[in-house]
Every structure is written in C-alpha cells, then in structure tokens.
Design an enzyme around this catalytic site. Structure first.
Site, PDB file in Angstrom:
ATOM      1  N   HIS A  22       0.840  -1.196   0.000  1.00  9.33           N
ATOM      2  CA  HIS A  22       0.000   0.000   0.000  1.00  9.33           C
ATOM      3  C   HIS A  22       0.878   1.251   0.000  1.00  9.33           C
ATOM      4  O   HIS A  22       1.756   1.405   0.827  1.00  9.33           O
ATOM      5  CB  HIS A  22      -0.910  -0.015   1.229  1.00  9.33           C
ATOM      6  CG  HIS A  22      -1.806   1.155   1.325  1.00  9.33           C
ATOM      7  ND1 HIS A  22      -2.015   1.817   2.497  1.00  9.33           N
ATOM      8  CD2 HIS A  22      -2.536   1.800   0.389  1.00  9.33           C
ATOM      9  CE1 HIS A  22      -2.852   2.825   2.287  1.00  9.33           C
ATOM     10  NE2 HIS A  22      -3.173   2.826   1.019  1.00  9.33           N
ATOM     11  N   ASP A  66      -4.872   3.537  -4.772  1.00  8.83           N
ATOM     12  CA  ASP A  66      -4.955   4.010  -3.392  1.00  8.83           C
ATOM     13  C   ASP A  66      -6.190   4.896  -3.202  1.00  8.83           C
ATOM     14  O   ASP A  66      -6.384   5.863  -3.939  1.00  8.83           O
ATOM     15  CB  ASP A  66      -3.687   4.793  -3.056  1.00  8.83           C
ATOM     16  CG  ASP A  66      -3.457   4.974  -1.576  1.00  8.83           C
ATOM     17  OD1 ASP A  66      -4.430   4.910  -0.794  1.00  8.83           O
ATOM     18  OD2 ASP A  66      -2.298   5.183  -1.190  1.00  8.83           O
ATOM     19  N   TYR A 116       9.847  13.301 -12.726  1.00 11.24           N
ATOM     20  CA  TYR A 116      11.117  12.566 -12.742  1.00 11.24           C
ATOM     21  C   TYR A 116      11.613  12.290 -11.318  1.00 11.24           C
ATOM     22  O   TYR A 116      12.080  11.195 -11.015  1.00 11.24           O
ATOM     23  CB  TYR A 116      12.189  13.337 -13.518  1.00 11.24           C
ATOM     24  CG  TYR A 116      12.007  13.346 -15.010  1.00 11.24           C
ATOM     25  CD1 TYR A 116      11.512  12.253 -15.708  1.00 11.24           C
ATOM     26  CD2 TYR A 116      12.362  14.469 -15.756  1.00 11.24           C
ATOM     27  CE1 TYR A 116      11.357  12.270 -17.086  1.00 11.24           C
ATOM     28  CE2 TYR A 116      12.224  14.500 -17.135  1.00 11.24           C
ATOM     29  CZ  TYR A 116      11.719  13.397 -17.794  1.00 11.24           C
ATOM     30  OH  TYR A 116      11.579  13.420 -19.151  1.00 11.24           O
ATOM     31  N   ASN A 136       3.437   9.117 -20.022  1.00  8.19           N
ATOM     32  CA  ASN A 136       3.893   8.506 -18.773  1.00  8.19           C
ATOM     33  C   ASN A 136       2.816   8.569 -17.697  1.00  8.19           C
ATOM     34  O   ASN A 136       2.122   9.569 -17.559  1.00  8.19           O
ATOM     35  CB  ASN A 136       5.154   9.218 -18.275  1.00  8.19           C
ATOM     36  CG  ASN A 136       6.245   9.193 -19.304  1.00  8.19           C
ATOM     37  OD1 ASN A 136       6.691   8.136 -19.710  1.00  8.19           O
ATOM     38  ND2 ASN A 136       6.658  10.363 -19.757  1.00  8.19           N
TER      39      ASN A 136
END
Length: 146
Positions: A22, A66, A116, A136
C-alpha cells in the site's frame, strides 16, 4: 499459464505487482522516458513491444488504486509552451473508468521535472515502446480488499 491473468503480464511483472505494498508507486513509461537511469533504485521491467494503454489496462485488472490519496493516477504535465497534443490521455480516462469508481477524478498531473523526481522513488518502472508523447503514468497502489 494461469487462468484470469492478462497474457501481457509477464511473470516478472506479476511478481513485482505482488511484492508492492500500500502506497508504493509504479511508473508505466513511454518509449522516450529514461527508465533505466530513473530506475537505478527500482525494478525496471522491459515491455518494449507494447503500448501504455494495453499495459495499463492489464495492470489495473490486478492493481487497486490508493483510496487514501486524491490522485493515485498521475500524468506527466505538458511543459508550458509545448504544443504537444495528448489524445492518449482520453484513452487513459476510458480505461480508468472501468477500473476505479472515481474515474477521471482519480487523475492528477505532476510537473515534468517533479515527475522525474517522484519516478526515482518508485518501486518499479515499466518501460514500454509507447510512441505517444507525455504518455507517462504513475500509479499508487491501494489496499486489496477481499
């Protein structure tokens, strides 16, 4: 072979998804993302022959997002002044609708260089051959509830 597991998910990726706990994060990276240099402290899974959409769809069949954070699904924000179109983001929204009841409300954006930095802390990076720009994705794992 196993029943009910998307065939695109390799044993290495299945193991990685299972090991994650988690709050851990995984990046599904496009073909331009510097996966190997960003993933020096992470597990890098190569999936060069596949696109981000097919990988995302398969991962979300097994990977809960989540529920304790506002945006467990984050995109790399387009740089100011960059005129790149991001039609792949619409595809991501459609895939997410089938995987999480929050749908597009679960999607956030992270500025490119901050993305990044967060990617360097990810548990794993999946390096795809996706050709779309700004494709991404960073996912934060939730709790598996039986």
């Amino acid at each position: 072979m196993l029943k009910g597991i998307p065939k695109i998910l390799s044993p290495e990726l299945l193991k990685t998804l299972c090991e994650m706990g988690h709050g851990d994060r995984i990046v599904i990276a496009d073909g331009n993302f510097p996966a190997e240099s960003m993933g020096k402290d992470a597990i890098v899974v190569r999936m060069d022959g596949h696109g981000t959409c097919e990988v995302l769809e398969a991962v979300l069949q097994l990977f809960p997002l989540d529920t304790y954070v506002e945006h467990p699904f984050n995109l790399m924000q387009v740089m100011p002044g960059d005129t790149v179109e991001t039609p792949i983001w619409d595809k991501y929204q459609e895939i997410l609708k089938g995987a999480d009841p929050r749908g597009e409300e679960a999607i956030g954006q992270i500025e490119r260089f901050a993305f990044y930095e967060e990617a360097r802390k990810a548990y794993a990076i999946i390096a795809t051959g996706e050709g779309a720009l700004y494709a991404n994705i960073m996912l934060q794992k939730g709790v598996v509830i039986e």
